[in-house]
Scaffold this active site. Structure first.
Site, PDB file in Angstrom:
ATOM      1  N   ASP A 100       0.829  -1.203   0.000  1.00 23.85           N
ATOM      2  CA  ASP A 100       0.000   0.000   0.000  1.00 23.85           C
ATOM      3  C   ASP A 100       0.869   1.261   0.000  1.00 23.85           C
ATOM      4  O   ASP A 100       2.003   1.225  -0.473  1.00 23.85           O
ATOM      5  CB  ASP A 100      -0.957  -0.048   1.215  1.00 23.85           C
ATOM      6  CG  ASP A 100      -2.292   0.610   0.925  1.00 23.85           C
ATOM      7  OD1 ASP A 100      -2.287   1.819   0.613  1.00 23.85           O
ATOM      8  OD2 ASP A 100      -3.332  -0.051   1.013  1.00 23.85           O
ATOM      9  N   SER A 125     -10.986  -0.667  -1.946  1.00 19.36           N
ATOM     10  CA  SER A 125      -9.772  -0.604  -1.121  1.00 19.36           C
ATOM     11  C   SER A 125     -10.068  -0.874   0.341  1.00 19.36           C
ATOM     12  O   SER A 125      -9.239  -1.427   1.052  1.00 19.36           O
ATOM     13  CB  SER A 125      -9.147   0.789  -1.207  1.00 19.36           C
ATOM     14  OG  SER A 125      -8.363   0.926  -2.344  1.00 19.36           O
ATOM     15  N   HIS A 171      -4.034   6.148   2.994  1.00 22.31           N
ATOM     16  CA  HIS A 171      -4.672   4.941   2.463  1.00 22.31           C
ATOM     17  C   HIS A 171      -4.122   3.675   3.131  1.00 22.31           C
ATOM     18  O   HIS A 171      -4.882   2.824   3.604  1.00 22.31           O
ATOM     19  CB  HIS A 171      -4.439   4.921   0.952  1.00 22.31           C
ATOM     20  CG  HIS A 171      -5.183   3.870   0.202  1.00 22.31           C
ATOM     21  ND1 HIS A 171      -4.706   2.588   0.047  1.00 22.31           N
ATOM     22  CD2 HIS A 171      -6.347   3.909  -0.481  1.00 22.31           C
ATOM     23  CE1 HIS A 171      -5.559   1.895  -0.689  1.00 22.31           C
ATOM     24  NE2 HIS A 171      -6.568   2.670  -1.020  1.00 22.31           N
TER      25      HIS A 171
END
Ligand SMILES: *[C@@H]1O[C@H](CO)[C@@H](O)[C@H](O)[C@H]1NC(C)=O
Ligand SMILES: *[C@@H]1O[C@H](CO)[C@@H](O)[C@H](O)[C@H]1NC(C)=O
Ligand SMILES: *[C@@H]1O[C@H](CO)[C@@H](O)[C@H](O)[C@H]1NC(C)=O
Ligand SMILES: *[C@@H]1O[C@H](CO)[C@@H](O)[C@H](O)[C@H]1NC(C)=O
Ligand SMILES: *[C@@H]1O[C@H](CO)[C@@H](O)[C@H](O)[C@H]1NC(C)=O
Ligand SMILES: *[C@@H]1O[C@H](CO)[C@@H](O)[C@H](O)[C@H]1NC(C)=O
Ligand SMILES: *[C@@H]1O[C@H](CO)[C@@H](O)[C@H](O)[C@H]1NC(C)=O
Length: 758
Positions: free
Chosen positions: A150, A541, A215
């Protein structure tokens, strides 16, 4: 799609129009057309079986590159990666001509241009039935390591505190820095690495696994975050934040970077490191241009992982609701769609005529005044010529004086309308959009989103009065019926194969609260002064780490299960989602919504080994050449492999039959074998549900087991009449015993004329 660009999966739906406008700016100068002989791109070159000696292998890579008539020094300079641990390959800068020459070399199995891919909790765990009080195997859970590929991680986050955790399990071979700006690992984050070798470091980034986007922090804390009481986004969605397996460990492999995105060669290096370090599950919320099974770095990386017993869980993509958009659709991956939980966020709009309307999104601002003058973008245009763009409230088209102090009514033209309105001194923005209204966008100024029928009502109100006014109230949490599948969640049919149902499963991916970074404002928009240790994001996600967390939960009960067995347990125990609310049926949600506690005790599993996947690929028309990058050798030919059984040559827990268009009816025989993982002595009976126009028979209809791990085979014959193109109907096979029910969807699909893979 191959151009470098960066966008987090959660924002993608809402920022789509912005990408169209700004996309050009994101093409970095190094990556012009590959047709130009002198331009050098990075390529990944796959070589044959791996020699044991890593240093020797690196030397071989340099010599091979030097054989292109370049000096050893230059070869060393051009080399980005030598992959020697899980595979034998390298990544280097080549011209297209040089790439062609490499491809002709005897030792070379495949040459692929490096492309860039995109990034595609609190209440959600209670919603899917994994409460804090659920039965746990804590000792085993502490031994589960989840590798996350990620944007990096935030070690200072409370979600990654290691209270009560001992040192990493003995099998762990990973490492952690030291890195710049990275406070370091502990017994929760037990590994952190970064991968970036294209020679660029975007503004604001730093070569470190630190997460400046948020994220990676969000996904990692969703899988395995520790308990954090009273977590919220400015008081919204408050509760105890936690991951699926709060005692499991996390290893971060940072492969995505601001602006440039996630390069294939970095992703491959991330997979290799994760495999070598000894992770148990890989969670990857990244996807990209739809590629075939042997040229996609996620496909190749996850194939090497599955051969080492590691399940890869990946996001299905955010390109829904269009059909055929699902990515990461390999049979060895668990592909995750995003569903909604029973909570959403709405703001009330009070109009001057006393009427109240409801808008979507998160606006944390308490209005200072009772109401503000309301004006539409068109009416605030600088000039007549600007009226068209002013409808969308584009900054250059608006007259600053007509915006100041007012609530603006704007059509959705791109993200960040409220940023423009705020910078002009406006009091708020009502954004009219008919897309993606099922997830809540966070605004950096008072704003809310309404659909076009409400938008029209507000336009009519503006026209009806001399001095229209409105106020946008602070967002409130609202309960909604669930589960449903997110509009943005990518849909089947699987563009890679007509015989494999994808996505596999749905997991919560709408409005998920999890840990965030303080290095970035909540929206990332100009002028945003909102920062929070937790935030709400939406996207496949966010769904992916939920499913990866469930896989880790299952693994903690059954440490020796294969990736296929874990995946089967999760799919066959899923909670059905109603086809009434999702016309795309299984193409939207696969087996249904994850059901963690039942997944830990599935009764039967559909198990598979690596050979099954190769048999499947052979059935899909792959040959020795196209299989080579996956299997690491040119010598595996389909003729030397026993063909797989049945229509799909795969022991998959779901069944898909794609009709042949010219035929009055299509018939196929599917062969399956189940392994008893429930009570040693048990009898399962088949229940079949066939939709109209379809005949489904199962033989035998009863399976008896006398001991644990015993296998039993059966066949499913599906005979379907022609249906109108694009139609999907759902059948079902359930194996029931007194204590278990093992559910397999059977999908029958008539290809539409636009399915270009048929
Ligand atoms: C190798 O490079 C040299 C100098 O750059 C050049 O003169 C020669 O023609 C090249 N040979 C081949 C086979 O490309
Ligand atoms: C790294 O640390 C330095 C010094 O504290 C700071 O100025 C810089 O902004 C940090 N960079 C990032 C990306 O966090
Ligand atoms: C919980 O969080 C809210 C908002 O962050 C804060 O105002 C409140 O004081 C916290 N309560 C406790 C008991 O920590
Ligand atoms: C969230 O905050 C509200 C208001 O402070 C409180 O009444 C409620 O109990 C909190 N909910 C949780 C789950 O902590
Ligand atoms: C717009 O939203 C309202 C309120 O949520 C709803 O009743 C209406 O059906 C929606 N209209 C359309 C066209 O989606
Ligand atoms: C509002 O009035 C303008 C012109 O005065 C017209 O162009 C527009 O269509 C009207 N909008 C609605 C929703 O009635
Ligand atoms: C293998 O498949 C590829 C792609 O379908 C094809 O181009 C190639 O000719 C095939 N090779 C052989 C040896 O059949």
């Amino acid at each position: 799609m191959g151009r470098p660009k960066y966008s987090c999966h959660h924002h993608l739906p809402l920022l789509l129009p912005v990408i169209l406008f700004l996309g050009v700016l994101w093409i970095s100068p190094g990556y012009a057309s590959a047709a130009d002989e002198h331009v050098k791109d990075f390529y990944i070159i796959y070589l044959g079986d791996r020699p044991d000696n890593g240093d020797e292998t690196i030397k071989t890579h340099i010599s091979l590159l030097s054989s292109l008539n370049i000096s050893r020094e230059e070869a060393q300079e051009r080399m980005a990666y030598s992959y020697t641990k899980a595979l034998n390959a390298f990544a280097a800068k080549l011209s297209s001509h040089e790439a062609k020459k490499m491809m002709e070399m005897e030792e070379v199995l495949g040459v692929f241009r490096n492309q860039y891919r995109q990034l595609h909790t609190t209440k959600s765990w209670d919603f899917v039935g994994l409460p804090l009080t659920a039965k746990r195997h804590l000792k085993a859970e502490r031994d589960v390591i989840i590798g996350v590929l990620d944007t990096g991680i935030t070690p200072d986050s409370e979600s990654f505190q290691d209270h009560g955790l001992g040192p990493p399990p003995a099998k762990w071979k990973g490492s952690c820095g030291p890195f710049k700006n990275f406070t370091g690992c502990n017994n929760k984050i037990i590994g952190a690495k970064y991968f970036k070798r294209d020679g660029t470091v975007p503004v604001g980034e730093i070569l470190s696994p630190i997460d400046i986007d948020g994220h990676g922090t969000h996904t990692s804390s969703t899988v395995a975050g520790a308990l954090v009481p009273n977590a919220s986004l400015y008081g919204i969605a408050n509760g105890t934040a936690r991951g699926a397996v709060p005692s499991a460990r996390v290893a971060m492999y940072k492969v995505c970077w601001a602006k440039s995105g996630c390069a294939d060669m970095d992703i491959l290096a991330g997979f290799e490191a994760a495999i070598h370090d000894g992770v148990d599950i890989i969670s990857i919320s990244i996807g990209g241009p739809i590629a075939d099974y042997s040229s996609d770095s996620i496909s190749v990386g996850s194939f090497h992982a599955v051969r080492k017993g590691i399940l890869t869980v990946a996001s299905a993509g955010n390109d829904g609701p269009s059909s055929g958009t699902v990515t990461n659709h390999e049979p060895w991956i668990m592909t995750v769609a995003a569903s909604g939980i029973d909570r959403t966020f709405k703001s009330q709009i009070d109009l001057g005529n006393g009427k109240s309307l409801s808008g979507m999104g998160i606006s944390m601002f308490d209005p200072k005044a009772k109401s503000y003058p309301l004006v539409s973008g068109v009416d605030a245009a600088k000039s007549k010529d600007d009226k068209f763009l002013a409808r969308y409230c584009f900054s250059d088209s608006l007259d600053r004086k007509k915006v100041k102090g007012r609530v603006m009514l704007c059509r959705m033209g791109g993200g960040g309308v409220e940023s423009t309105v705020k910078s002009y001194g406006g009091a708020g923005a009502i954004v009219v959009s008919d897309q993606y209204l099922d997830n809540a966008q966070i605004f950096m100024a008072p704003a809310t989103t309404v659909n076009s029928s409400i938008g029209d009502a507000i336009y009519r109100y503006i026209n009806s009065t001399r001095s229209p006014s409105a106020v946008i109230q602070k967002t409130r949490q609202v309960t909604v019926p669930a589960p449903f599948v997110a509009s943005f969640s990518s849909r089947g049919p699987n563009p890679g194969s007509t015989r494999l149902l994808k996505p596999d499963i749905a997991a919560p991916g709408i409005d998920i609260l999890a840990a965030f970074t303080l290095k970035r404002s909540l929206t990332g928009l100009d002028g945003d002064t909102q920062f929070s240790k937790f935030t709400i994001l939406s996207g496949t996600s966010m769904a992916c780490p939920h499913a990866a967390g469930v896989a880790a939960y299952v693994k903690s009960f059954h440490p020796d299960w294969s990736p296929a067995a874990i995946k089967s347990a999760i799919i066959t125990s899923a909670r059905p989602i109603s086809t009434r609310v999702n016309k795309d049926a299984e193409f939207a949600y696969g087996g249904g919504q994850v059901n963690p506690r039942r997944a830990a005790s599935p009764g039967l599993v559909y198990d598979m080994d690596d050979i099954s996947y190769i048999q499947f690929l052979c059935g899909e028309g792959y040959n020795a050449t196209t299989l080579a990058p996956l299997v690491g050798s040119k010598s595996v030919s389909c003729s030397s492999i026993v063909p797989g059984l049945g229509h799909d040559s795969l022991n998959y827990p779901t069944i898909q039959l794609t009709l042949r268009s010219a035929k009055a009816s299509t018939m196929a025989v599917f062969r399956r074998t189940v392994t008893n993982v429930g009570p040693p002595s048990s009898v399962y009976k088949a229940t079949v549900r066939a939709p109209e126009g379809v005949e489904i028979t199962v033989e035998p209809m009863s399976l008896s087991f006398a001991k644990a791990s015993q296998k039993r085979s059966f066949k499913v014959v599906v005979k379907a009449k022609q249906m109108s193109p694009g139609k999907i109907v759902s059948g079902l096979l359930v194996w029931r015993s007194p204590r278990h029910s093992v559910r397999s969807p059977i999908v029958i699909y008539s290809p539409s004329f636009s399915d270009n893979n048929l």
